[in-house]
Design an enzyme around this catalytic site. Structure first.
Site, PDB file in Angstrom:
ATOM      1  N   GLY A  49       0.733  -1.449  -0.141  1.00  0.00           N
ATOM      2  CA  GLY A  49       0.733   0.085  -0.016  1.00  0.00           C
ATOM      3  C   GLY A  49       0.641   1.341   0.213  1.00  0.00           C
ATOM      4  O   GLY A  49       0.084   2.457   0.078  1.00  0.00           O
TER       5      GLY A  49
ATOM      6  N   THR B 159       3.789  -0.231  -6.864  1.00  0.00           N
ATOM      7  CA  THR B 159       3.050  -0.550  -8.126  1.00  0.00           C
ATOM      8  C   THR B 159       2.933   0.923  -9.123  1.00  0.00           C
ATOM      9  O   THR B 159       3.372   0.944 -10.489  1.00  0.00           O
ATOM     10  CB  THR B 159       2.157  -1.475  -8.290  1.00  0.00           C
TER      11      THR B 159
ATOM     12  N   GLY C 110       7.818  -5.915   0.759  1.00  0.00           N
ATOM     13  CA  GLY C 110       8.998  -4.807   1.673  1.00  0.00           C
ATOM     14  C   GLY C 110       9.057  -5.825   2.185  1.00  0.00           C
ATOM     15  O   GLY C 110       8.581  -6.945   2.831  1.00  0.00           O
TER      16      GLY C 110
END
Length: 841
Positions: A152, A156, A424
């Protein structure tokens, strides 16, 4: 001013009210809210605040005091006050997700950054992309953009913007737009590889590396490589999470005529475990339209799409197949003949009897004979789930291969730019095999990052001809050795998977026996099968349950053989030969490949051919990725998630600092701070600190000599600074000291200027104006008074004249009356006297 820890804001500003003397146990501070605080000094003094002139700097390395609160405060200030989401931190571009569309990605912005140096304009992902593009075009060096961050955080989206920049500036060779194809691949990759998690409605559950090929200045093609798809999500989802988007897209579009034969109107075990059938930010039916349109742009015809949807629907029906135990002991089981089994077999074109047989039995081959072993109910359910995960994994590989076929360049490329969109560092309450692999990948990337930062630091010193002093940086090689070294965690896991009776518990005991002496390995205090690894970003506890099964990724070869012999051409292609890349349906049909019948000779049972474990495959692919990245010039983009509520321009300091600690930004600061972090060109130094340079020092024409003489006089200690060929290097705090000197000098000069200016203004300007104003006022006042006096004189003279005349008239009138009265009286008196005399006479 200093930074002190705070439970809410992590760090807060305070001002020292009394001088500190060595040995004092407390600092007397004054907080921003007006309260006083006696701050106890434990091991070290609180970090100092930077000068105001350095606040909001574009590059955090330019700060005089490099530490965690300075970085956090600068990012917070730029994000909230200036609405700036990009900030440099040395070689890193920090990107904070604004959760709001911003007008900074239009074509005009792209062309504004095109051809510019990286420091000429504000920090932006386009600036970093332009730097990589110039290195490719000018010097023919392969580049890479490594994008990382939490789920989030905007990884992307950053990858999309970088791809758009390359295709816009570089252009594309061929008849179709490369940008259009890559953007078309996005809905497909997201539908098959993204899912809703507790942190993100569209979380990528795999890593990808997009390699863009260049021929001189033009984009010629691209290739996508994927890493570690989370296949366990296919059969299990935690609460408030969903399976992969494509399953819900199909169920939401079940009423379409072409999908009505798939039996998607019921409830499915594989999609309802998380008790979250819908995501707030998605429209599954509309997303399926986007997915199908993207497939068409990528060259996947409608017939292949429908065949693919049939296989996906079969996976859902596979999860609804009921397995019952035959007796109390549960040593054997059977499959209920129901609608789920019928639909599964009819959609895949396989026999129901064979499925029922091989779900509940396993073929064992000994030296002289072959016999069937019945499975318990739990073993059968595990086989069912393993088959579902394997089928979806093959579908994902096939989908990636079709995307690569659409993006492939026929003429090849000379150089390339890679974009790594990688997961991550993850640290949840419950961490399993997927989190371990993800964090292992982040350890490798962090090591590459540390070496690259260290190398750039060394090159900077060598270029400036400054004596190189070894900088001790945090090398995480011991942690990597613990994971992938000989008899490391992965070795012991693979060894346990080869054991017939291997289990998570026995593997955990082997870990304890082997690695308890390691400083990076710990055993939890709780009596559970778990272990703790001390990663570069913190300690993570992993639960051993499921590691062995997930690493084996064992699929019954008999069930895979049934799928290879399926009447479905696409399904037979997916399982034509396990481990090889899929080939096209058209090529299968043109070459007359078998789509039904017995498995080929090369498709041997798992006991007759070696199958690498998931950990081994991931380790090999990760090593190949490290080799590719090591052969390129990396550019790092760290995406930060500012808050968990997805609110635009809201900054949660605690969440931000957690990510800064995990993504390498603070490590970059630490490496820079250990040497000479503040670096100024001689021209920049003279422009900023010219006020500190004496007149004699300015007599020289050489900028380097002027700076050397000035610093020798100002800093005195030669170890506090170094003069290179083109730059002057400062240790921590020296720029703040120079700022203080500059502030005092400018303050004294301003005071002197103000004194003289105020005297001159008082004498020449203000006094003259006041005197002229006074004279003007006096002139007008005197004129007014004179005119007033004249009017008074005139009125007085007129009044006297009137009074004189009036008084004369009145006196004459009185006189005449008195005279007339006297004459009258005299006349009467004389007449009376005359008559009296006459009478006497």
């Amino acid at each position: 001013r200093v930074w002190i820890p705070d439970c809410v804001e992590v760090w807060r500003v305070a001002e020292i009210t009394r001088d500190y003397k060595e040995g004092d146990s407390v600092l007397h501070l004054h907080l921003e809210d007006g309260s006083a605080l006696a701050y106890p000094i434990e091991s070290q003094l609180p970090p100092l605040c930077n000068p105001d002139c350095l606040l909001g700097a574009n590059d955090l390395v330019a700060l005089s005091y490099l530490h965690e609160p300075a970085v956090l405060h600068s990012l917070r200030r730029r994000f909230l006050e200036a609405n700036t989401i990009y900030t440099y931190c040395g070689i890193i571009l920090v990107a904070i997700n604004p959760y709001k569309p911003l007008p900074i990605y239009e074509d005009e912005v792209i062309y504004a950054y095109s051809g510019r140096e990286i420091g000429d304009m504000d920090p932006h992902i386009f600036a970093l992309a332009e730097e990589a593009y110039k290195q490719v075009v000018r010097f023919g060096k392969n580049q890479s953009l490594i994008i990382s961050g939490e789920s989030g955080a905007g990884k992307t989206a950053s990858a999309k913007y970088a791809m758009r920049y390359f295709t816009t500036v570089g252009g594309c060779l061929g008849s179709s737009s490369m940008e259009e194809k890559v953007l078309a691949s996005s809905p497909v990759m997201e539908a098959f590889g993204n899912a809703k998690t507790t942190r993100n409605d569209n979380s990528s559950r795999f890593g990808k590396y997009i390699e863009i090929g260049f021929s001189q200045t033009h984009v010629t093609g691209a290739t996508i490589k994927t890493y570690l798809l989370e296949k366990s999500r296919v059969t299990f989802q935690a609460k408030a999470e969903r399976n992969y988007h494509i399953f819900y897209q199909l169920c939401a579009s079940a009423t379409l005529p072409e999908l009505q034969g798939l039996g998607l109107c019921g409830a499915f075990h594989y999609t309802r475990q998380g008790q979250c059938a819908a995501a707030h930010s998605t429209n599954d039916a509309a997303d399926l339209d986007s997915t199908r349109h993207a497939f068409l742009l990528l060259g996947v015809p409608e017939t292949d799409q429908l065949e693919l949807f049939s296989i996906l629907a079969a996976i859902l029906h596979l999860g609804n197949i009921m397995v019952r135990g035959r007796d109390r002991h549960g040593d054997s089981c059977f499959v209920e003949v129901d609608e789920a089994l019928r639909l599964f077999c009819s959609l895949l074109g396989i026999e129901a009897s064979q499925v029922m047989r091989w779900l509940c039995h396993r073929k064992l081959v000994t030296a002289g004979e072959t016999y069937l072993k019945p499975l318990s109910r739990q073993q059968a359910l595990d086989s069912r789930d393993a088959l579902a995960k394997h089928m979806y994994g093959q579908i994902f590989r096939w989908m990636v291969s079709r995307v690569n076929r659409a993006l492939r360049s026929l003429e090849g490329h000379c150089t390339s730019i890679g974009i790594l969109d990688i997961y991550g560092f993850e640290m949840f309450e419950l961490n399993s095999f997927e989190q371990f692999c993800i964090n292992y990948a982040n350890e490798k990337l962090q090591q590459l990052f540390n070496l690259h930062v260290f190398k750039l630091e060394q090159e900077e010193y060598v270029t400036e001809e400054i004596p190189w002093v070894f900088i001790d940086f945090c090398d995480n090689q011991p942690c990597i050795e613990l994971i992938e070294g000989r008899l490391g965690i992965l070795d012991l896991l693979n060894e346990e998977c080869k054991m017939p009776q291997g289990s998570d518990g026995s593997w955990a005991q082997k870990l304890y026996q082997t690695h308890l002496s390691s400083s990076h390995f710990q055993k939890p205090k709780r009596p559970t099968d778990a272990f703790i690894v001390c990663h570069f970003a913190g300690k993570v506890e992993y639960q051993c349950g499921g590691f062995v099964e997930k690493n084996r990724d064992a699929v019954p070869e008999e069930l895979v053989g049934l799928l290879r012999a399926s009447k479905s051409a696409l399904l037979a292609e997916l399982f034509l030969e396990e481990g090889d890349g899929p080939m096209s349906l058209q090529s299968r049909r043109s070459t007359g490949c078998r789509v039904a019948g017995r498995p080929s000779r090369r498709s041997l049972p798992s006991s007759q051919k070696s199958k690498k474990s998931i950990a081994s495959q991931f380790k090999a692919s990760l090593n190949r990725l490290m080799e590719v990245l090591g052969s390129t010039t990396p550019h790092y983009i760290r995406c930060i998630k500012p808050n968990d509520n997805k609110q635009p321009f809201m900054f949660d300091s605690r969440r931000a600092v957690e990510q800064l600690r995990a993504c390498g930004v603070l490590e970059t600061i630490r490496i820079s701070a250990s040497g000479y972090p503040s670096r100024w060109t001689y021209q920049e130094f003279l422009e900023r600190y010219r006020a500190l340079v004496s007149r004699e020092e300015l007599m020289s024409t050489d900028e380097k000599q002027i700076c050397s003489l000035a610093l020798e006089r100002l800093l005195q200690d030669p170890s506090k600074y170094r003069c290179g060929k083109n730059k002057v290097f400062f240790q921590l705090g020296q720029v703040a000291y120079l700022e203080e000197l500059r502030y005092r000098r400018l303050r004294a000069a301003c005071t002197l200027l103000q004194r003289h200016l105020r005297g001159w203004l008082a004498r020449s300007g203000r006094f003259g104006r006041v005197r002229a104003a006074v004279l003007c006022l006096q002139r007008h006042a005197r004129g007014t008074l004179a005119r007033r006096f004249t009017r008074m004189l005139r009125r007085t003279r007129a009044a006297v004249m009137l009074q004189k005349t009036l008084r004369m008239v009145l006196a004459r009138r009185s006189y005449l009356r008195v005279r007339q009265a006297v004459i009258t009286i005299q006349a009467f008196a004389r007449g009376m006297f005359a008559r009296r005399l006459y009478q006497q006479v």
